[in-house]
Design a protein around this motif. Structure first.
Motif, PDB file in Angstrom:
ATOM      1  N   GLU A 699       0.821  -1.200   0.000  1.00  0.00           N
ATOM      2  CA  GLU A 699       0.000   0.000   0.000  1.00  0.00           C
ATOM      3  C   GLU A 699       0.863   1.261   0.000  1.00  0.00           C
ATOM      4  O   GLU A 699       1.965   1.272   0.556  1.00  0.00           O
ATOM      5  N   LYS A 700       0.342   2.301  -0.643  1.00  0.00           N
ATOM      6  CA  LYS A 700       1.051   3.577  -0.716  1.00  0.00           C
ATOM      7  C   LYS A 700       0.313   4.618   0.118  1.00  0.00           C
ATOM      8  O   LYS A 700      -0.781   4.375   0.633  1.00  0.00           O
ATOM      9  N   ASN A 701       0.926   5.799   0.258  1.00  0.00           N
ATOM     10  CA  ASN A 701       0.383   6.819   1.127  1.00  0.00           C
ATOM     11  C   ASN A 701       0.514   8.200   0.489  1.00  0.00           C
ATOM     12  O   ASN A 701       0.958   8.336  -0.644  1.00  0.00           O
ATOM     13  N   PHE A 702       0.119   9.191   1.237  1.00  0.00           N
ATOM     14  CA  PHE A 702       0.338  10.611   0.973  1.00  0.00           C
ATOM     15  C   PHE A 702      -0.344  11.097  -0.297  1.00  0.00           C
ATOM     16  O   PHE A 702      -1.354  11.767  -0.244  1.00  0.00           O
ATOM     17  N   ALA A 703       0.222  10.769  -1.472  1.00  0.00           N
ATOM     18  CA  ALA A 703      -0.339  11.256  -2.732  1.00  0.00           C
ATOM     19  C   ALA A 703      -1.309  10.262  -3.354  1.00  0.00           C
ATOM     20  O   ALA A 703      -1.960  10.580  -4.343  1.00  0.00           O
ATOM     21  N   LEU A 704      -1.388   9.057  -2.802  1.00  0.00           N
ATOM     22  CA  LEU A 704      -2.264   8.010  -3.329  1.00  0.00           C
ATOM     23  C   LEU A 704      -3.071   7.411  -2.179  1.00  0.00           C
ATOM     24  O   LEU A 704      -2.588   7.334  -1.045  1.00  0.00           O
ATOM     25  N   GLY A 705      -4.291   6.995  -2.490  1.00  0.00           N
ATOM     26  CA  GLY A 705      -5.099   6.348  -1.474  1.00  0.00           C
ATOM     27  C   GLY A 705      -4.646   4.909  -1.231  1.00  0.00           C
ATOM     28  O   GLY A 705      -3.942   4.322  -2.041  1.00  0.00           O
ATOM     29  N   ARG A 706      -5.063   4.347  -0.111  1.00  0.00           N
ATOM     30  CA  ARG A 706      -4.756   2.959   0.225  1.00  0.00           C
ATOM     31  C   ARG A 706      -6.061   2.263   0.610  1.00  0.00           C
ATOM     32  O   ARG A 706      -7.058   2.919   0.911  1.00  0.00           O
ATOM     33  N   PHE A 707      -6.028   0.945   0.591  1.00  0.00           N
ATOM     34  CA  PHE A 707      -7.236   0.228   1.010  1.00  0.00           C
ATOM     35  C   PHE A 707      -7.345   0.306   2.520  1.00  0.00           C
ATOM     36  O   PHE A 707      -6.684  -0.409   3.272  1.00  0.00           O
ATOM     37  N   ASP A 708      -8.219   1.187   2.950  1.00  0.00           N
ATOM     38  CA  ASP A 708      -8.443   1.433   4.369  1.00  0.00           C
ATOM     39  C   ASP A 708      -9.932   1.740   4.526  1.00  0.00           C
ATOM     40  O   ASP A 708     -10.432   2.710   3.950  1.00  0.00           O
ATOM     41  N   PRO A 709     -10.657   0.916   5.268  1.00  0.00           N
ATOM     42  CA  PRO A 709     -12.097   1.174   5.423  1.00  0.00           C
ATOM     43  C   PRO A 709     -12.409   2.580   5.901  1.00  0.00           C
ATOM     44  O   PRO A 709     -13.403   3.173   5.489  1.00  0.00           O
ATOM     45  N   ALA A 710     -11.526   3.144   6.745  1.00  0.00           N
ATOM     46  CA  ALA A 710     -11.753   4.497   7.237  1.00  0.00           C
ATOM     47  C   ALA A 710     -11.650   5.524   6.110  1.00  0.00           C
ATOM     48  O   ALA A 710     -12.288   6.580   6.176  1.00  0.00           O
ATOM     49  N   PHE A 711     -10.857   5.211   5.110  1.00  0.00           N
ATOM     50  CA  PHE A 711     -10.712   6.109   3.956  1.00  0.00           C
ATOM     51  C   PHE A 711     -11.840   5.883   2.953  1.00  0.00           C
ATOM     52  O   PHE A 711     -12.455   6.829   2.455  1.00  0.00           O
ATOM     53  N   LEU A 712     -12.147   4.628   2.655  1.00  0.00           N
ATOM     54  CA  LEU A 712     -13.123   4.311   1.622  1.00  0.00           C
ATOM     55  C   LEU A 712     -14.551   4.693   2.016  1.00  0.00           C
ATOM     56  O   LEU A 712     -15.417   4.841   1.149  1.00  0.00           O
ATOM     57  N   GLN A 713     -14.813   4.863   3.299  1.00  0.00           N
ATOM     58  CA  GLN A 713     -16.168   5.168   3.741  1.00  0.00           C
ATOM     59  C   GLN A 713     -16.674   6.520   3.253  1.00  0.00           C
ATOM     60  O   GLN A 713     -17.874   6.787   3.290  1.00  0.00           O
ATOM     61  N   TYR A 714     -15.740   7.385   2.794  1.00  0.00           N
ATOM     62  CA  TYR A 714     -16.141   8.708   2.348  1.00  0.00           C
ATOM     63  C   TYR A 714     -16.639   8.730   0.897  1.00  0.00           C
ATOM     64  O   TYR A 714     -17.140   9.757   0.440  1.00  0.00           O
ATOM     65  N   PHE A 715     -16.516   7.627   0.168  1.00  0.00           N
ATOM     66  CA  PHE A 715     -16.731   7.668  -1.279  1.00  0.00           C
ATOM     67  C   PHE A 715     -17.752   6.631  -1.750  1.00  0.00           C
ATOM     68  O   PHE A 715     -17.860   5.532  -1.183  1.00  0.00           O
ATOM     69  N   ASP A 716     -18.456   7.008  -2.823  1.00  0.00           N
ATOM     70  CA  ASP A 716     -19.176   5.995  -3.590  1.00  0.00           C
ATOM     71  C   ASP A 716     -18.134   5.118  -4.292  1.00  0.00           C
ATOM     72  O   ASP A 716     -17.047   5.605  -4.663  1.00  0.00           O
ATOM     73  N   ILE A 717     -18.477   3.833  -4.485  1.00  0.00           N
ATOM     74  CA  ILE A 717     -17.541   2.903  -5.098  1.00  0.00           C
ATOM     75  C   ILE A 717     -18.150   2.368  -6.400  1.00  0.00           C
ATOM     76  O   ILE A 717     -19.283   1.856  -6.408  1.00  0.00           O
ATOM     77  N   ALA A 718     -17.404   2.520  -7.501  1.00  0.00           N
ATOM     78  CA  ALA A 718     -17.821   1.927  -8.773  1.00  0.00           C
ATOM     79  C   ALA A 718     -17.300   0.491  -8.826  1.00  0.00           C
ATOM     80  O   ALA A 718     -16.124   0.257  -8.545  1.00  0.00           O
ATOM     81  N   VAL A 719     -18.178  -0.442  -9.174  1.00  0.00           N
ATOM     82  CA  VAL A 719     -17.770  -1.855  -9.188  1.00  0.00           C
ATOM     83  C   VAL A 719     -18.259  -2.526 -10.460  1.00  0.00           C
ATOM     84  O   VAL A 719     -19.210  -2.076 -11.109  1.00  0.00           O
ATOM     85  N   LEU A 720     -17.591  -3.604 -10.817  1.00  0.00           N
ATOM     86  CA  LEU A 720     -18.062  -4.534 -11.837  1.00  0.00           C
ATOM     87  C   LEU A 720     -18.440  -5.803 -11.061  1.00  0.00           C
ATOM     88  O   LEU A 720     -17.554  -6.478 -10.510  1.00  0.00           O
ATOM     89  N   ARG A 721     -19.738  -6.103 -10.983  1.00  0.00           N
ATOM     90  CA  ARG A 721     -20.236  -7.125 -10.066  1.00  0.00           C
ATOM     91  C   ARG A 721     -21.024  -8.192 -10.821  1.00  0.00           C
ATOM     92  O   ARG A 721     -21.800  -7.873 -11.729  1.00  0.00           O
ATOM     93  N   HIS A 722     -20.824  -9.448 -10.465  1.00  0.00           N
ATOM     94  CA  HIS A 722     -21.516 -10.554 -11.124  1.00  0.00           C
ATOM     95  C   HIS A 722     -22.998 -10.501 -10.778  1.00  0.00           C
ATOM     96  O   HIS A 722     -23.373 -10.382  -9.606  1.00  0.00           O
ATOM     97  N   ARG A 723     -23.814 -10.573 -11.802  1.00  0.00           N
ATOM     98  CA  ARG A 723     -25.256 -10.353 -11.599  1.00  0.00           C
ATOM     99  C   ARG A 723     -25.924 -11.499 -10.829  1.00  0.00           C
ATOM    100  O   ARG A 723     -27.010 -11.311 -10.265  1.00  0.00           O
TER     101      ARG A 723
END
Length: 862
Positions: A699-723
């Motif tokens: 995982e990277k920091n500072f200028a790039l996001g990382r997989f962190d639930p505390a971070f991802l909770q602020y955003f809508d997420i676009a997904v490709l999901r099996h129907r």
């Protein structure tokens, strides 16, 4: 090969060490002053004054006329160049004002402390001209200057006028060949650009050349400037030393070049020593007088006229009933007022120090002797010198538009005015200080910044400049009293005629004061590294309201924050232990954001840190330049225009196929609202872990996001999901501009065990969704360090950044990141770093890579 970045960083640290950066220019200037002292050993100060007073009005008038001709030429550079560039509309007098004011400051101070280019950008930025256009303007003016100089040299070698052989002794044939070759090269360049402007490339460097007709005009301006500048001094020279003009011109150009290389303010000492040595003028008071009067005419006179004229114009422009022209004038002048007042404070301080170093006029002292006690005279002399050095110190606060610095400067000028009266009725200094008070008062509303810390704190560049200036002024004092034999008794001698003892005592007091302020500025640094802090609610609110998608990087959880008192702006930054580095521009209100930029700089000064701004755009570039920072390109941002976007056409067939393949494999595009993200966090983590395992990275920091639930909770997420199964093949968090001007992404990951169309199918759906939702641009984010060359002749910061980018597998997939984004056929926009200088930029880039990778351990992993 793996040690190269570390080697670059070590060399950068050595070369940028504050002590070394102070010692090199100081040593050069001290050597020049020592040489100048030896060259003028036999000159008596009284003879020098008689030589200055002996100039005829004809000689002064011719010199002034030459100076005016030079400045007229300088004023024409910008209007001619701008006619050939596509820039926002501005009043025709703005380029003229810009050319004159920038060169008046540059000619006075030289290029070591403040460049005319920075002043140019400050003014033009107020009218919407971007930094790239200003860079092209400056490059074109320098090319015109170089072509004019080459043409003059070519003509001299070809026609061999009398006097050339005294400097360059070449046989006729080789000299003629050299001259014709130079003229042919210049002529070929103009033939090449006759049809239209051209792009000139030399190695990794490139610049646009104007069309030949405009280029010839600029070269004529450059020739006029060069010749007129040399004539300004030539008309003052002793006839037996100057010789013919060709001989003198070659020496003059050489002296200017050495003065520029020396890094001393205005080439002080170096220029004079070169002229005296080259012309064999040792012991000639008339030659030293010519150099002194030249400094007054070519540097001080234009600056004084410019400052007084601009002060009057500023006063008129601030009238309540000011019209459109006055408002445009105020708009043009506002960026350069801090520069002019800082220089004015330095000149006023130098005048107080200089008048204290020179003998008093005996007739004036006789008047004071009858009405004042000797103790008051001695005290006034010391206080005058203290006021002088304090004005030099507080000039930096004026440069930073500090209100308290303006108040202190006003008080110091008033104190210096009274002290000049009491210590010798020095009406010359009193007139100069009165004018400075008047000018500073007229600019009073330009100093509005409060709460920026001490007005007496200096950085290394200012310390170097002040030490060099003080050394030159002190040398003049020792020159004035060179015939006074030194003894210990001088320190304790108090008498009406004891000018030399007063000079010694004042010099020691001023030296101690300057050293104390300098050392306090250098050692008052914090050793403890500031750790990240919890994200305040006001920052979350500002990010949600921001029209810039990159503002979301403030929510990564690895930063600290500066927040404006009103809570309408914030800066997210990190402390590396050596630097305070902000990620991106301020978030929120523009005016409050500019104040926060200064607050961060002041905090860095107090802690002894470097202040830098990483991955910034053009909106705040004038503010960064106001701080004295250098702006360099450190990457590019990919943006896809969404108006009329579709998957039709041959260029989009891969995206159509990806979308079709995903559908055939049972995957549909969907948006997971931010409120529902916690329900899907385990499924998203599975995709993220698979992607990290595939890439072998961390995982990277500072200028790039990382997989962190505390971070991802602020955003809508676009997904490709099996129907049917609900399995997620890929995802990306969505960054939204509040005004729908832009939609962006940060974290983008896929599971290779799902469908080959996992990533391309996701982005095909996301681009169409962004278009249908009314967004104007789709931002793919930055490609860090893209576009930086690592060739041997590139700048240090460029080579370090280029190395990191080229060998990205050791740090991060920099090159792969840009290649992936290029598939979207985006428009690339520059990304900038604002830092104190090129050597500092190299170090800051290295520190940014540490922040992104999470430290040295992260640098060893992909």
């Amino acid at each position: 090969m793996s040690d190269t970045p570390a080697a670059h960083n070590r060399m950068s640290g050595i070369l940028s060490h504050p002590l070394l950066r102070m010692l090199i220019p100081l040593a050069i200037m001290l050597i020049a002053l020592f040489v100048l002292r030896n060259l003028s050993r036999e000159i008596v100060p009284a003879d020098l004054m008689r030589a200055v007073q002996g100039y005829s009005w004809q000689a002064i008038g011719m010199s002034v006329a030459a100076m005016v001709s030079s400045y007229i030429a300088l004023a024409l550079y910008d209007p001619v160049i701008l006619r050939g560039m596509k820039t926002p509309a501005m009043p025709g007098w703005v380029p003229v004002l810009t050319g004159v004011s920038s060169m008046a400051v540059s000619n006075l101070l030289g290029f070591s402390w403040l460049t005319g280019g920075a002043i140019r950008y400050r003014i033009y930025a107020a009218f919407g001209v971007d930094i790239a256009a200003v860079a092209r303007l400056i490059a074109t003016s320098w090319i015109a200057f170089a072509l004019g100089l080459l043409t003059l040299i070519g003509l001299m070698f070809t026609f061999r006028p009398e006097g050339l052989s005294q400097v360059i002794n070449l046989p006729a044939l080789p000299g003629t060949i050299i001259g014709l070759s130079l003229l042919a090269g210049v002529g070929a360049l103009f033939l090449w650009t006759w049809p239209s402007s051209r792009e000139l490339r030399i190695g990794v460097l490139s610049t646009s050349l104007p069309k030949a007709t405009r280029g010839l005009t600029l070269m004529a301006i450059a020739l006029t400037d060069l010749i007129a500048t040399a004539l300004t001094l030539y008309f003052l020279m002793p006839a037996d030393l100057a010789g013919n003009f060709v001989y003198f011109f070659i020496i003059f150009i050489g002296a200017l070049g050495l003065g520029f290389i020396s890094n001393a303010p205005g080439g002080l000492g170096v220029f004079e020593a070169t002229i005296i040595a080259a012309l064999g003028g040792t012991g000639r008071p008339d030659l030293l007088a010519a150099l002194l009067v030249y400094r007054l005419i070519y540097t001080l006179m234009p600056f004084g006229i410019a400052v007084l004229g601009l002060a009057l114009a500023w006063t008129l422009a601030n009238r309540r009933r000011a019209g459109a022209a006055a408002l445009a004038l105020r708009r043009a002048m506002r960026p350069i007022v801090p520069v002019l007042t800082a220089v004015l404070a330095m000149l006023s301080g130098a005048a107080l120090l200089l008048s204290g170093d020179l003998p008093t006029v005996s007739k004036r002292m006789d008047i004071l002797q009858d009405i004042l006690p000797l103790a008051l005279i001695e005290t006034s002399h010391l206080l005058s010198s203290v006021a002088g050095v304090m004005l030099l110190i507080v000039a930096r606060g004026l440069y930073r538009r500090m209100r308290r610095a303006w108040l202190i400067a006003m008080g110091l000028l008033a104190a210096g005015l009274v002290a000049s009266l009491l210590r010798g009725i020095e009406y010359e200094a009193m007139i100069a200080l009165s004018l400075s008070l008047l000018v500073l008062w007229s600019f009073r509303d330009a100093f509005h910044r409060v709460g920026l810390g001490s007005a007496l704190r200096l950085n290394v560049r200012w310390i170097v400049s002040l030490v060099l200036l003080f050394a030159g002024i002190t040398w003049i004092g020792f020159f004035a009293y060179r015939n006074v034999a030194y003894s210990q008794e001088l320190w304790w001698q108090f008498a009406w005629s004891a000018d030399a003892p007063r000079f010694l005592r004042a010099t020691v007091l001023v030296s101690v004061l300057l050293a104390a302020v300098s050392l306090n500025s250098l050692i008052s640094r914090a050793a403890t590294r500031l750790r990240p802090e919890p994200i305040p609610d006001v920052v979350r609110k500002l990010v949600a309201q921001s029209t810039v998608t990159d503002a979301a990087m403030a929510l990564t959880g690895d930063k600290r924050f500066l927040i404006s008192p009103d809570g309408d702006a914030a800066i997210a930054y990190a402390d590396t232990g050596r630097s305070l580095i902000a990620k991106g521009d301020p978030i929120g209100n523009r005016v409050s954001g500019e104040s926060l930029i200064w607050d961060l700089r002041d905090m860095a000064d107090r802690m002894g840190r470097t202040c830098a701004f990483y991955a910034v755009q053009t909106a705040y570039l004038p503010a960064y330049l106001d701080l004295g920072l250098h702006v360099v390109k450190i990457g590019e941002i990919a943006r896809v225009p969404l108006a009329g976007f579709s998957l039709d056409g041959p260029k989009r067939k891969d995206w159509r196929h990806a979308q079709s393949r995903a559908i055939r494999d049972g995957y549909d595009f969907a948006i997971i609202p931010a409120a529902e993200v916690p329900e899907y966090i385990d499924a998203l983590r599975t995709v993220s872990d698979a992607w990290l395992a595939l890439k072998g990275g961390s995982e990277k920091n500072f200028a790039l996001g990382r997989f962190d639930p505390a971070f991802l909770q602020y955003f809508d997420i676009a997904v490709l999901r099996h129907r049917e199964t609900g399995r997620i093949a890929s995802f990306a968090n969505i960054l939204k501009a509040s005004d729908k001007s832009e939609l962006g992404i940060d974290l983008m990951r896929y599971d290779p065990a799902t469908t080959p169309a996992a990533m391309d199918g996701l982005f095909a759906g996301l681009l169409l969704w962004a278009r249908d939702s009314g967004y104007t641009w789709f931002s793919l984010g930055g490609a860090p360090l893209a576009g930086l060359e690592s060739r041997p002749h590139a700048p240090v910061w460029n080579r370090v950044g280029g190395f990191i980018y080229t060998h990205g597998a050791r740090f991060y997939h920099f090159e792969g990141l840009r290649s992936f984004k290029q598939k979207f056929d985006p428009e690339w926009e520059p990304n900038y770093l604002a830092s104190p200088g090129q050597l500092q930029a190299a170090r800051v880039l290295y520190e940014v890579s540490l922040l992104i990778s999470g430290g040295l351990r992260g640098l060893r992993r992909k």
